[in-house]
Design a protein around this motif. Structure first.
Motif, mmCIF file in Angstrom:
data_model
loop_
_atom_site.group_PDB
_atom_site.id
_atom_site.type_symbol
_atom_site.label_atom_id
_atom_site.label_comp_id
_atom_site.label_asym_id
_atom_site.label_seq_id
_atom_site.Cartn_x
_atom_site.Cartn_y
_atom_site.Cartn_z
ATOM 1 N N ASN A 30 46.773 3.591 14.154
ATOM 2 C CA ASN A 30 47.574 2.835 13.203
ATOM 3 C C ASN A 30 46.712 2.505 11.986
ATOM 4 N N LYS A 32 47.053 0.293 9.415
ATOM 5 C CA LYS A 32 46.818 -1.118 9.112
ATOM 6 C C LYS A 32 45.823 -1.740 10.084
ATOM 7 N N GLU A 33 45.955 -1.430 11.371
ATOM 8 C CA GLU A 33 45.044 -2.002 12.367
ATOM 9 C C GLU A 33 43.641 -1.422 12.233
ATOM 10 N N LEU A 37 44.008 -3.894 7.290
ATOM 11 C CA LEU A 37 44.668 -4.069 6.000
ATOM 12 C C LEU A 37 45.597 -5.274 5.975
ATOM 13 N N ASP A 38 45.525 -6.024 4.883
ATOM 14 C CA ASP A 38 46.545 -7.019 4.583
ATOM 15 C C ASP A 38 47.377 -6.429 3.441
ATOM 16 N N SER A 39 48.299 -7.185 2.910
ATOM 17 C CA SER A 39 49.181 -6.616 1.888
ATOM 18 C C SER A 39 48.416 -6.204 0.631
ATOM 19 N N LEU A 42 46.542 -2.975 1.314
ATOM 20 C CA LEU A 42 47.485 -1.859 1.392
ATOM 21 C C LEU A 42 47.747 -1.300 -0.015
ATOM 22 N N GLN A 66 52.851 4.945 9.202
ATOM 23 C CA GLN A 66 52.170 4.020 10.101
ATOM 24 C C GLN A 66 50.840 4.562 10.634
#
Length: 80
Positions: A30, A32-33, A37-39, A42, A66
């Motif tokens: 994944n 983001k994990e 990453l936070d917004s 990203l 994703q």
């Protein structure tokens, strides 16, 4: 650009930008994990991919991406 070259370029850029070891960037992981990453980060990821490959990524498109495999496929489809 061959897909393997594209994957290597993406992995290298992401590892450098987000200060992670390239070995943690696997196709099924994944995004983001793995990259924590936070917004805001990203947005940095999108800007990095856009500038590296000369493509545009819409917000709605990025939400669907994703995993790294999905990112590779998306970028590959845009650059060929």
């Amino acid at each position: 650009m061959e897909k393997q070259d594209l994957i290597a370029k993406i992995n290298s850029a992401l590892a450098t930008e987000f200060e992670v070891d390239e070995s943690v960037i696997t196709p099924e992981a994944n995004i983001k994990e793995t990259l924590s990453l936070d917004s805001l980060s990203l947005v940095d990821l999108v800007a990095l991919i856009e500038s590296e490959f000369g493509i545009k990524i819409q917000g709605a498109e990025m939400v669907k991406i994703q995993t790294f495999a999905a990112l590779y496929d998306f970028v590959y489809d845009k650059v060929r």
